[in-house]
Write a protein that holds these residues in place. Structure first.
Motif, PDB file in Angstrom:
ATOM      1  N   ILE A 291       0.841  -1.194   0.000  1.00 10.88           N
ATOM      2  CA  ILE A 291       0.000   0.000   0.000  1.00 10.88           C
ATOM      3  C   ILE A 291       0.882   1.253   0.000  1.00 10.88           C
ATOM      4  CG2 ILE A 291      -1.931  -1.145   1.156  1.00 10.88           C
ATOM      5  CD1 ILE A 291      -0.996   0.158   3.773  1.00 10.88           C
ATOM      6  N   PRO A 292       0.396   2.368  -0.548  1.00 19.19           N
ATOM      7  CA  PRO A 292       1.145   3.636  -0.468  1.00 19.19           C
ATOM      8  C   PRO A 292       1.077   4.148   0.970  1.00 19.19           C
ATOM      9  CG  PRO A 292      -0.460   3.643  -2.273  1.00 19.19           C
ATOM     10  CD  PRO A 292      -0.815   2.498  -1.373  1.00 19.19           C
ATOM     11  N   ALA A 293       1.915   3.590   1.833  1.00 19.95           N
ATOM     12  CA  ALA A 293       1.753   3.726   3.279  1.00 19.95           C
ATOM     13  C   ALA A 293       2.385   4.984   3.869  1.00 19.95           C
ATOM     14  CB  ALA A 293       2.346   2.492   3.976  1.00 19.95           C
ATOM     15  N   ARG A 294       3.109   5.748   3.057  1.00 24.98           N
ATOM     16  CA  ARG A 294       3.733   6.964   3.580  1.00 24.98           C
ATOM     17  C   ARG A 294       2.851   8.172   3.271  1.00 24.98           C
ATOM     18  NH1 ARG A 294       8.636   6.170   2.132  1.00 24.98           N
ATOM     19  NH2 ARG A 294       9.477   5.726   4.199  1.00 24.98           N
ATOM     20  N   LEU A 295       2.414   8.858   4.328  1.00 24.49           N
ATOM     21  CA  LEU A 295       1.548  10.025   4.202  1.00 24.49           C
ATOM     22  C   LEU A 295       2.264  11.270   4.713  1.00 24.49           C
ATOM     23  CD1 LEU A 295      -1.712   8.411   5.635  1.00 24.49           C
ATOM     24  CD2 LEU A 295      -1.349   9.041   3.241  1.00 24.49           C
ATOM     25  N   ARG A 296       1.823  12.425   4.242  1.00 23.24           N
ATOM     26  CA  ARG A 296       2.321  13.707   4.739  1.00 23.24           C
ATOM     27  C   ARG A 296       1.192  14.408   5.479  1.00 23.24           C
ATOM     28  NH1 ARG A 296       7.814  13.024   3.768  1.00 23.24           N
ATOM     29  NH2 ARG A 296       8.010  11.931   1.771  1.00 23.24           N
ATOM     30  N   GLY A 297       1.543  15.075   6.579  1.00 28.03           N
ATOM     31  CA  GLY A 297       0.515  15.748   7.361  1.00 28.03           C
ATOM     32  C   GLY A 297       1.028  17.028   7.985  1.00 28.03           C
ATOM     33  N   ALA A 298       0.105  17.788   8.574  1.00 28.81           N
ATOM     34  CA  ALA A 298       0.459  19.036   9.247  1.00 28.81           C
ATOM     35  C   ALA A 298      -0.349  19.135  10.532  1.00 28.81           C
ATOM     36  CB  ALA A 298       0.182  20.239   8.350  1.00 28.81           C
ATOM     37  N   ASN A 299       0.302  19.592  11.593  1.00 31.38           N
ATOM     38  CA  ASN A 299      -0.367  19.798  12.872  1.00 31.38           C
ATOM     39  C   ASN A 299      -1.533  20.763  12.687  1.00 31.38           C
ATOM     40  OD1 ASN A 299      -0.954  20.988  15.555  1.00 31.38           O
ATOM     41  ND2 ASN A 299       0.771  19.714  16.209  1.00 31.38           N
ATOM     42  N   ALA A 300      -2.709  20.334  13.111  1.00 33.12           N
ATOM     43  CA  ALA A 300      -3.912  21.145  12.891  1.00 33.12           C
ATOM     44  C   ALA A 300      -3.832  22.496  13.592  1.00 33.12           C
ATOM     45  CB  ALA A 300      -5.144  20.377  13.366  1.00 33.12           C
ATOM     46  N   LYS A 301      -3.019  22.604  14.652  1.00 30.93           N
ATOM     47  CA  LYS A 301      -2.905  23.863  15.388  1.00 30.93           C
ATOM     48  C   LYS A 301      -1.708  24.702  14.934  1.00 30.93           C
ATOM     49  CE  LYS A 301      -5.189  22.308  19.638  1.00 30.93           C
ATOM     50  NZ  LYS A 301      -5.021  22.096  21.118  1.00 30.93           N
ATOM     51  N   SER A 302      -0.529  24.076  14.889  1.00 30.30           N
ATOM     52  CA  SER A 302       0.693  24.837  14.623  1.00 30.30           C
ATOM     53  C   SER A 302       1.107  24.849  13.156  1.00 30.30           C
ATOM     54  CB  SER A 302       1.843  24.266  15.454  1.00 30.30           C
ATOM     55  OG  SER A 302       2.184  22.955  14.993  1.00 30.30           O
TER      56      SER A 302
ATOM     57  N   LEU B 231      -2.208  15.744   4.181  1.00 32.29           N
ATOM     58  CA  LEU B 231      -1.969  16.611   3.038  1.00 32.29           C
ATOM     59  C   LEU B 231      -2.086  15.844   1.723  1.00 32.29           C
ATOM     60  CD1 LEU B 231       1.123  18.605   4.334  1.00 32.29           C
ATOM     61  CD2 LEU B 231      -1.313  19.193   4.569  1.00 32.29           C
ATOM     62  N   SER B 232      -2.468  16.554   0.687  1.00 32.45           N
ATOM     63  CA  SER B 232      -2.529  15.980  -0.657  1.00 32.45           C
ATOM     64  C   SER B 232      -1.127  15.973  -1.264  1.00 32.45           C
ATOM     65  CB  SER B 232      -3.457  16.812  -1.541  1.00 32.45           C
ATOM     66  OG  SER B 232      -2.878  18.091  -1.781  1.00 32.45           O
ATOM     67  N   ALA B 233      -1.011  15.409  -2.457  1.00 27.22           N
ATOM     68  CA  ALA B 233       0.275  15.380  -3.153  1.00 27.22           C
ATOM     69  C   ALA B 233       0.785  16.794  -3.420  1.00 27.22           C
ATOM     70  CB  ALA B 233       0.145  14.605  -4.462  1.00 27.22           C
ATOM     71  N   GLN B 234      -0.137  17.765  -3.516  1.00 25.64           N
ATOM     72  CA  GLN B 234       0.235  19.161  -3.751  1.00 25.64           C
ATOM     73  C   GLN B 234       0.467  19.913  -2.439  1.00 25.64           C
ATOM     74  OE1 GLN B 234      -2.596  17.702  -5.227  1.00 25.64           O
ATOM     75  NE2 GLN B 234      -1.329  17.176  -7.017  1.00 25.64           N
ATOM     76  N   GLN B 235       0.492  19.143  -1.317  1.00 23.56           N
ATOM     77  CA  GLN B 235       0.732  19.696   0.021  1.00 23.56           C
ATOM     78  C   GLN B 235      -0.397  20.601   0.503  1.00 23.56           C
ATOM     79  OE1 GLN B 235       3.728  18.661   1.916  1.00 23.56           O
ATOM     80  NE2 GLN B 235       3.226  17.195   0.315  1.00 23.56           N
ATOM     81  N   ASN B 236      -1.595  20.367  -0.004  1.00 24.86           N
ATOM     82  CA  ASN B 236      -2.770  21.073   0.483  1.00 24.86           C
ATOM     83  C   ASN B 236      -3.513  20.194   1.484  1.00 24.86           C
ATOM     84  OD1 ASN B 236      -2.368  23.306  -1.294  1.00 24.86           O
ATOM     85  ND2 ASN B 236      -3.250  22.094  -2.959  1.00 24.86           N
ATOM     86  N   ALA B 237      -4.170  20.822   2.455  1.00 22.62           N
ATOM     87  CA  ALA B 237      -4.907  20.066   3.467  1.00 22.62           C
ATOM     88  C   ALA B 237      -6.104  19.362   2.829  1.00 22.62           C
ATOM     89  CB  ALA B 237      -5.367  20.986   4.578  1.00 22.62           C
ATOM     90  N   SER B 238      -6.254  18.084   3.125  1.00 25.96           N
ATOM     91  CA  SER B 238      -7.408  17.321   2.642  1.00 25.96           C
ATOM     92  C   SER B 238      -8.500  17.359   3.706  1.00 25.96           C
ATOM     93  CB  SER B 238      -7.000  15.867   2.362  1.00 25.96           C
ATOM     94  OG  SER B 238      -6.732  15.191   3.577  1.00 25.96           O
ATOM     95  N   GLU B 239      -9.591  16.640   3.456  1.00 28.78           N
ATOM     96  CA  GLU B 239     -10.683  16.566   4.428  1.00 28.78           C
ATOM     97  C   GLU B 239     -10.403  15.527   5.513  1.00 28.78           C
ATOM     98  OE1 GLU B 239     -13.361  18.580   4.396  1.00 28.78           O
ATOM     99  OE2 GLU B 239     -12.336  19.598   2.737  1.00 28.78           O
ATOM    100  N   ILE B 240      -9.282  14.846   5.400  1.00 30.55           N
ATOM    101  CA  ILE B 240      -8.984  13.734   6.308  1.00 30.55           C
ATOM    102  C   ILE B 240      -8.037  14.192   7.411  1.00 30.55           C
ATOM    103  CG2 ILE B 240      -8.020  11.410   6.464  1.00 30.55           C
ATOM    104  CD1 ILE B 240      -8.734  11.083   3.480  1.00 30.55           C
ATOM    105  N   SER B 241      -8.328  13.763   8.629  1.00 34.13           N
ATOM    106  CA  SER B 241      -7.478  14.062   9.779  1.00 34.13           C
ATOM    107  C   SER B 241      -7.104  12.772  10.492  1.00 34.13           C
ATOM    108  CB  SER B 241      -8.197  15.000  10.762  1.00 34.13           C
ATOM    109  OG  SER B 241      -8.467  16.248  10.163  1.00 34.13           O
ATOM    110  N   ALA B 242      -6.019  12.848  11.270  1.00 33.22           N
ATOM    111  CA  ALA B 242      -5.588  11.713  12.094  1.00 33.22           C
ATOM    112  C   ALA B 242      -5.284  12.226  13.491  1.00 33.22           C
ATOM    113  CB  ALA B 242      -4.356  11.051  11.496  1.00 33.22           C
TER     114      ALA B 242
END
Length: 356
Positions: free
Chosen positions: A64-75, A111-122
């Motif tokens: 699976i494409p198991a590596r994801l990129r994310g950003a802290n929802a606060k900082s 984050l999406s491939a374009q580094q934009n926030a998606s509707e998904i959170s963790a």
């Protein structure tokens, strides 16, 4: 007494950074267990070492494409998330970097491939003693369905590239992969083409499949002074009733069972050990640790890649070259030395061995 030192020196240039252009054109080092003789072949010549009545067993788990990129929802601080194992839908164990910032209850926007926030959170809901985070996804029915769009194929860290190539999504996957769940490829199967599998079947070789989802722990080195102190990682597997019956029939009729990959070996030997040498339908996890001296109950032949020093995979192969004996370590390290001298390519994108 068995030493825990399964180490060897590998020149950096022998670590394959990309696969052979044609899967079946990888090199194949053939090891004869009776004579200890080595012979050099091309993987496409594998059928020459098989015979009618053999049964070939492959692991059909899909990476699976198991590596994801994310950003802290606060900082807004960035995270890299590597999914490790699914507990249930949208509930996963994962490695997060930087880990110190991923404390309990931290919320991360994926984050999406374009580094934009998606509707998904963790959200981090648990931290274990190894520093892995248990995370729960929201904003999606099942994160598995979003990985193709949001995730990256998690190539091993020794493949050093500034960025992934589009071809990695296809090449770091077996041609027969079906059930998604692995975070690392069952690499012995990467050498097969559909045409080669058809040729093998036409030879009169039966082909069957198991599923074992390869986890990150499969590459973890043994660091304990005693092998009995090493805690083996668990991996989830499935063995169908049909495949179990086919292999039992082959063993009764003294036909060879040849496993493609150490993951396949772990499935078959795990089930056999629990059922007095017989196979039956199973859907569970295994933490079997195979090292010399080990007597194999099911597997008669093995297709495998060249493995990392001091890894449990190397120890399994050492046990297989000399079943029930301690000398497998010396035999396999000597074979690896010759492979290095003959410029074989090592690890996931490297060449292969056939042990019969």
């Amino acid at each position: 007494m068995l030493t825990t030192d399964f180490n060897y020196v590998l020149p950096t240039e022998r670590i394959a950074q990309q696969p052979a252009e044609n899967r079946a054109e990888s090199r194949l080092l053939v090891f004869n267990r009776d004579t200890h003789k080595l012979s050099h072949r091309i993987f496409g010549e594998l059928p020459q070492h098989l015979r009618p009545g053999d049964l070939l067993v492959l692991n059909n788990s899909r990476v699976i494409p198991a590596r994801l990129r994310g950003a802290n929802a606060k900082s807004g601080g960035k995270f890299e998330i590597l999914l490790l194992a699914e507990n249930q839908i949208n509930d996963w164990w994962a490695m997060l970097r930087p880990g110190k910032r991923a404390q309990f209850d931290t919320k991360i926007k994926i984050l999406s491939a374009q580094q934009n926030a998606s509707e998904i959170s963790a959200s981090v809901i648990e931290i274990n003693t190894e520093g892995h985070r248990r995370i729960r996804f929201t904003g999606t029915e099942n994160i598995l369905q979003n990985l193709d769009a949001l995730g990256e194929i998690p190539l091993p860290p020794y493949i050093e590239r500034p960025e992934l190539r589009e071809t990695d999504r296809e090449r770091y996957q077996t041609v027969y992969a079906q059930t998604p769940g692995s975070v690392a490829a069952p690499t012995a199967g990467l050498h097969f083409t559909k045409e080669l599998l058809e040729n093998i079947q036409q030879l009169g070789v039966e082909i069957r499949y198991v599923t074992l989802h390869v986890g990150l722990g499969t590459f973890a080195p043994v660091k304990k002074d005693s092998l009995t102190d090493h805690v083996m990682h668990e991996e989830h597997f499935e063995l169908s009733a049909e495949t179990a019956a086919a292999i039992n029939d082959a063993k009764i009729k003294k036909r060879r069972v040849i496993a493609v990959g150490t993951t396949t070996v772990r499935v078959l030997e795990s089930v056999a050990r629990e059922n007095n040498g017989l196979l039956m339908e199973a859907k569970k996890s295994t933490h079997i640790f195979i090292y010399p001296p080990y007597r194999f109950q099911i597997v008669d032949g093995l297709v495998t890649n060249f493995h990392l020093p001091c890894s449990t995979l190397l120890m399994l192969v050492s046990a297989f070259v000399a079943p029930g004996e301690l000398r497998g370590r010396e035999l396999i390290l000597d074979a690896y030395k010759k492979a290095i001298e003959d410029r074989y390519r090592f690890f996931s994108y490297g060449d292969a061995m056939l042990i019969l």
